[in-house]
Scaffold this motif. Structure first.
Motif, mmCIF file in Angstrom:
data_model
loop_
_atom_site.group_PDB
_atom_site.id
_atom_site.type_symbol
_atom_site.label_atom_id
_atom_site.label_comp_id
_atom_site.label_asym_id
_atom_site.label_seq_id
_atom_site.Cartn_x
_atom_site.Cartn_y
_atom_site.Cartn_z
ATOM 1 N N LYS A 194 0.818 -1.218 0.000
ATOM 2 C CA LYS A 194 0.000 0.000 0.000
ATOM 3 C C LYS A 194 0.858 1.276 0.000
ATOM 4 C CE LYS A 194 -4.463 1.388 1.227
ATOM 5 N NZ LYS A 194 -5.756 0.872 1.510
ATOM 6 N N ALA A 195 1.893 1.281 0.849
ATOM 7 C CA ALA A 195 2.713 2.488 0.984
ATOM 8 C C ALA A 195 3.405 2.824 -0.340
ATOM 9 C CB ALA A 195 3.747 2.286 2.085
ATOM 10 N N ASN A 196 3.936 1.794 -1.001
ATOM 11 C CA ASN A 196 4.686 2.063 -2.224
ATOM 12 C C ASN A 196 3.787 2.437 -3.391
ATOM 13 O OD1 ASN A 196 7.210 1.696 -1.081
ATOM 14 N ND2 ASN A 196 7.064 -0.535 -1.295
ATOM 15 N N VAL A 197 2.588 1.815 -3.442
ATOM 16 C CA VAL A 197 1.630 2.210 -4.478
ATOM 17 C C VAL A 197 1.289 3.687 -4.302
ATOM 18 C CG1 VAL A 197 -0.728 1.912 -5.312
ATOM 19 C CG2 VAL A 197 0.651 -0.085 -4.782
ATOM 20 N N THR A 198 1.050 4.077 -3.053
ATOM 21 C CA THR A 198 0.707 5.476 -2.793
ATOM 22 C C THR A 198 1.834 6.409 -3.236
ATOM 23 O OG1 THR A 198 -0.370 4.585 -0.843
ATOM 24 C CG2 THR A 198 -0.297 6.972 -1.026
ATOM 25 N N THR A 199 3.078 6.022 -2.902
ATOM 26 C CA THR A 199 4.218 6.846 -3.315
ATOM 27 C C THR A 199 4.206 7.047 -4.824
ATOM 28 O OG1 THR A 199 5.464 5.782 -1.578
ATOM 29 C CG2 THR A 199 6.733 7.049 -3.186
ATOM 30 N N TYR A 200 4.002 5.961 -5.563
ATOM 31 C CA TYR A 200 4.048 6.051 -7.016
ATOM 32 C C TYR A 200 2.900 6.899 -7.550
ATOM 33 C CZ TYR A 200 4.393 4.928 -11.901
ATOM 34 O OH TYR A 200 4.512 5.048 -13.262
ATOM 35 N N LEU A 201 1.687 6.647 -7.020
ATOM 36 C CA LEU A 201 0.518 7.373 -7.519
ATOM 37 C C LEU A 201 0.651 8.863 -7.282
ATOM 38 C CD1 LEU A 201 -2.345 5.023 -6.375
ATOM 39 C CD2 LEU A 201 -1.579 5.450 -8.695
ATOM 40 N N ARG A 202 1.201 9.217 -6.110
ATOM 41 C CA ARG A 202 1.328 10.636 -5.797
ATOM 42 C C ARG A 202 2.271 11.293 -6.804
ATOM 43 N NH1 ARG A 202 2.692 10.860 0.007
ATOM 44 N NH2 ARG A 202 0.618 9.991 0.329
ATOM 45 N N ALA A 203 3.306 10.557 -7.206
ATOM 46 C CA ALA A 203 4.290 11.137 -8.127
ATOM 47 C C ALA A 203 3.714 11.330 -9.526
ATOM 48 C CB ALA A 203 5.527 10.248 -8.181
ATOM 49 N N VAL A 204 2.952 10.341 -10.012
ATOM 50 C CA VAL A 204 2.462 10.459 -11.394
ATOM 51 C C VAL A 204 1.051 11.035 -11.451
ATOM 52 C CG1 VAL A 204 3.891 8.584 -12.240
ATOM 53 C CG2 VAL A 204 1.570 8.099 -11.470
ATOM 54 N N ASN A 205 0.447 11.275 -10.276
ATOM 55 C CA ASN A 205 -0.858 11.915 -10.246
ATOM 56 C C ASN A 205 -1.938 11.088 -10.927
ATOM 57 O OD1 ASN A 205 -2.151 14.007 -9.191
ATOM 58 N ND2 ASN A 205 -1.100 15.584 -10.379
ATOM 59 N N ALA A 206 -1.908 9.768 -10.718
ATOM 60 C CA ALA A 206 -2.868 8.904 -11.413
ATOM 61 C C ALA A 206 -3.834 8.286 -10.412
ATOM 62 C CB ALA A 206 -2.122 7.793 -12.151
ATOM 63 N N PRO A 207 -5.061 7.932 -10.855
ATOM 64 C CA PRO A 207 -5.999 7.247 -9.971
ATOM 65 C C PRO A 207 -5.506 5.836 -9.630
ATOM 66 C CG PRO A 207 -7.120 8.192 -11.878
ATOM 67 C CD PRO A 207 -5.657 8.275 -12.138
ATOM 68 N N SER A 208 -5.920 5.348 -8.476
ATOM 69 C CA SER A 208 -5.443 4.067 -7.986
ATOM 70 C C SER A 208 -6.330 2.918 -8.470
ATOM 71 C CB SER A 208 -5.445 4.098 -6.460
ATOM 72 O OG SER A 208 -5.244 2.814 -5.948
ATOM 73 N N VAL A 209 -5.778 1.722 -8.508
ATOM 74 C CA VAL A 209 -6.596 0.546 -8.810
ATOM 75 C C VAL A 209 -6.910 -0.236 -7.543
ATOM 76 C CG1 VAL A 209 -5.680 0.239 -11.148
ATOM 77 C CG2 VAL A 209 -4.557 -0.894 -9.231
ATOM 78 N N GLN A 210 -6.417 0.254 -6.403
ATOM 79 C CA GLN A 210 -6.568 -0.479 -5.153
ATOM 80 C C GLN A 210 -8.021 -0.409 -4.641
ATOM 81 O OE1 GLN A 210 -3.404 -1.835 -5.307
ATOM 82 N NE2 GLN A 210 -2.925 -1.419 -3.207
ATOM 83 N N VAL A 211 -8.436 -1.465 -3.978
ATOM 84 C CA VAL A 211 -9.781 -1.518 -3.415
ATOM 85 C C VAL A 211 -9.969 -0.363 -2.435
ATOM 86 C CG1 VAL A 211 -11.302 -2.884 -1.931
ATOM 87 C CG2 VAL A 211 -9.919 -4.004 -3.676
ATOM 88 N N GLY A 212 -11.144 0.282 -2.495
ATOM 89 C CA GLY A 212 -11.490 1.301 -1.515
ATOM 90 C C GLY A 212 -10.813 2.642 -1.726
ATOM 91 N N THR A 213 -10.338 2.915 -2.943
ATOM 92 C CA THR A 213 -9.702 4.213 -3.167
ATOM 93 C C THR A 213 -10.510 5.025 -4.181
ATOM 94 O OG1 THR A 213 -8.351 3.259 -4.907
ATOM 95 C CG2 THR A 213 -7.347 3.426 -2.738
ATOM 96 N N VAL A 214 -10.412 6.337 -4.084
ATOM 97 C CA VAL A 214 -10.997 7.237 -5.074
ATOM 98 C C VAL A 214 -9.890 8.220 -5.475
ATOM 99 C CG1 VAL A 214 -13.373 7.097 -4.247
ATOM 100 C CG2 VAL A 214 -11.820 8.773 -3.242
#
Lengths: 405, 276
Positions: A321-341
């Motif tokens: 979870k932590a690393n996905v968040t790091t990556y998403l924040r950098a590229v500004n993309a929506p997540s594919v993880q359950v329970g995210t918007v």
């Protein structure tokens, strides 16, 4: 016997020395090769540095190949597929996955944290139960607007097709350019078409088309009509405007609306950091609209990698979870993880469809590779010949499918 | 030196001016864009930058790993030019002086026919073969360039060697020179106009080529300069300011080669035009 010319001897000596030098670079550390397109490179580097710190016996070589797909194809020919490939869940992926070069992750616990809709997308691209890549990030298509301009016109972001057309009309009447369209790049017609088709064409279209039970002529007529009506509000010479030019023009305040995916936002903001932007679900119908959100990046691994354990370790690390968040924040993309918007403030209007599940994959991703639907739509928006567009797509689909069987 | 009554024609001057403009204008754009911020590029492509942004160059060097790629490109280009000049002229000499023998005549047409085969057709087999033989590295690349150059180079060398009188070689033979010595001491120096042509074309080709290194080189450490330029192109957009800074650095060596070799190139060409 005469001796070879000294220059020749020197050249060959130099070459052999180089060969010797190149051959002596073996080490005890396991090296993994990670192929990725040109996006978020610095973030990947940071993530790998952290991974290597935890696993000193593994080294990750990040490779950003020029012309990603062409290079990947040559690597398949060479039988030296990279250990991990990060790519889009698109028609190129379809080709590789059908070729059987990627590992099937259907039963893997790593998929537990991914929203089922994205897993289904990966399955339907290949048309089976197999999941040949772990969805990592998503993209989203919508209607981008210049908030200041909309305010000046006394408008709110359109929610329905009728409101959208009314807003376009009002902008034109006020002397503004209502819409930027960049038809010089054929692919631009795809997000445009996807945003409408996902709301007006049954999701089973591709499967039915393959079974001979559906035609573009019947299913896509309405999509073509709407595209043409909207395109009528574009700036002068959309056919001569490329995505780069159009994005820069929109950023300078060239128009009120821009039909694009979230990937255009960083470019707009780079060209004009002060612009106030918003994005709403594309108002394709007068009801509640579904948002196109496809797998933008998935992590696939070579089926016959020599280091399966190390690959698993790295994938586990990257999908935490932590690393996905790091990556998403950098590229500004929506997540594919359950329970995210989507968390980007520009995408705040996109939160509702994500939390209510009104999202779907791009219809185009189910088209056969080689159909090149984008060139048909590009031509259509210029010659306005609907019969040619729909007949052409119907015929070419059949041809392409027959060719690949 | 002025020829009486001959004044430069206005029409030709205008045409030359337009011709020069068509080269200078893109060059102006390249230089100007390389010194701008992304915002300035988006605002206007043609305008001058408000301040000179030299960081574009250092950033481009960092992103492309410029010096590593430069070393590879220089190694490949220099080796290819040297090996091509030395080996292709030898092959051409053998063919040109033995055209009365069927084998050599056949070889000549065999090599020339390769000119008509487009590279994409042989691309995948070449990729597979070089990989199987461990040649997917700069040395393999050099080998391929030298071999692929054969067809065109033999075409130009053979035509030229035929125009060199055989009597010179016969004289050398009488003086006791071997075939090897005749070639290196007499023919090769006489070939200098052709060596200049082949050298320049090969140099530009090996330095600028994109497709062959793209498909052959596996290890990104061995990427040549044209390959690393791709780093500025995202999926949908290009960082033009960094890209142009990098392009300028990439083309600079070729300009320097030309400036240094200019006198030699021109004298070589004119030498070939005057027989005496």
């Amino acid at each position: 016997m005469s001796k070879p010319h000294p220059t020749i001897r020197r050249t060959f000596l130099g070459l052999s020395l180089l060969l010797l030098g190149a051959a002596s670079s073996a080490s005890a550390v396991t090296e993994l090769e990670f192929y990725v397109g040109n996006k978020g490179i610095d973030t990947w580097k940071a993530l790998f540095a952290a991974f290597e710190k935890q696993n000193p016996d593994i080294k990750v070589n990040l490779v950003v190949p020029p012309d990603f797909v062409a290079v990947l194809k040559t690597r398949i020919v060479k039988n030296k597929l990279p250990d991990i490939v990060a790519m889009g869940g698109d028609t190129n992926f379809k080709g590789f996955a059908e070729g059987g070069v990627f590992k099937d992750y259907a039963a893997d616990p790593l998929l537990k944290s991914v929203k089922p809709i994205y897993i289904q997308q990966i399955q339907s691209i290949v048309g089976g139960k197999q999941v040949y890549g772990i969805p990592y990030t998503a993209n989203t298509i919508g209607l981008i607007y210049n908030a200041d301009k909309l305010k000046q016109l006394g408008l709110t972001p359109p929610k329905t097709y009728a409101q959208f057309i009314a807003a376009l009309k009002k902008a034109r009447a006020a002397g503004q350019t209502p819409l930027t369209l960049t038809l010089k790049d054929a692919w631009v017609t795809l997000p445009f078409m996807n945003a409408i088709a996902v709301n007006t064409v049954p999701a089973t279209f591709a499967a039915q088309k393959n079974a001979g039970k559906a035609t573009f002529k019947a299913a896509y007529s309405g999509v073509a009509d709407k595209m043409l009506e909207i395109a009528g509000y574009a700036q002068n010479d959309p056919a001569g405007t490329s995505f780069a030019d159009g994005t820069a023009a929109f950023a300078r305040g060239g128009s009120v609306f821009y039909i694009q995916g979230d990937w255009a936002l960083p470019d707009i903001l780079a060209a004009n950091p002060k612009i106030k932007l918003g994005m709403v679900p594309f108002p394709a119908t007068n009801g509640a609209n579904t948002v196109v959100s496809s797998v933008d990046l998935l992590l696939a691994s070579a089926k016959d990698t020599r280091h399966p354990a190390e690959v698993d370790k790295l994938l586990k690390f990257l999908t935490s979870k932590a690393n996905v968040t790091t990556y998403l924040r950098a590229v500004n993309a929506p997540s594919v993880q359950v329970g995210t918007v989507p968390t980007d403030p520009i995408l705040s209007a996109m939160k509702a469809p994500y939390s209510s599940g009104k999202i779907a994959g791009a219809p185009f991703n189910l088209f056969p590779p080689g159909l090149n639907a984008e060139t048909f739509f590009q031509a259509y928006l210029q010659d306005k010949n609907k019969a040619k567009l729909l007949d052409g797509l119907d015929k070419t689909w059949t041809d392409v499918v027959r060719r690949s069987n | 030196m002025n020829e009486a009554g001959k004044r430069p024609s206005t029409l030709i001057t205008v045409l030359l001016f337009l011709g020069a403009l068509s080269i200078l204008f893109p060059l102006y754009l390249a230089v100007v864009t390389a010194l701008k911020t992304p915002q300035e590029v988006a605002a206007s492509v043609f305008a001058l930058p408000t301040s000179l942004r030299w960081e574009n160059f250092s950033e481009a060097i960092r992103l492309t790993n410029f010096f590593t790629a430069f070393r590879t490109s220089a190694f490949v280009t220099v080796s290819v030019v040297l090996l091509t000049l030395l080996t292709n002229s030898l092959v051409a000499y053998a063919i040109a002086r033995n055209q009365d023998k069927p084998l050599f005549r056949y070889l000549y047409y065999y090599f020339i026919s390769a000119l008509f085969i487009p590279f994409p057709i042989i691309m995948l087999p070449v990729v597979k073969q070089t990989s199987a033989w461990g040649m997917d590295n700069p040395v393999g690349l050099i080998f391929l360039y030298v071999v692929y150059g054969l067809s065109f180079n033999i075409f130009v060398y053979v035509g030229y060697i035929k125009s060199i009188p055989r009597e010179i070689e016969e004289a050398a033979l009488i003086d006791g020179a071997t075939t090897w010595q005749t070639f290196w001491k007499i023919i090769f120096p006489l070939l200098s106009p052709m060596n200049a042509t082949v050298g320049i074309l090969t140099c530009l080709w090996a330095w600028n080529d994109f497709l062959l290194p793209l498909v052959i080189i596996s290890d990104p450490e061995f990427a040549t300069l044209p390959l690393v330029q791709y780093i500025f192109q995202g999926q949908f957009s290009t960082q033009y300011n960094l890209a142009f800074a990098s392009y300028l650095m990439t083309l600079a060596p070729m300009v320097i080669v030309y400036l240094l070799a200019q006198r030699w190139i021109i004298s070589g060409v004119t030498q070939g035009s005057v027989k005496g």
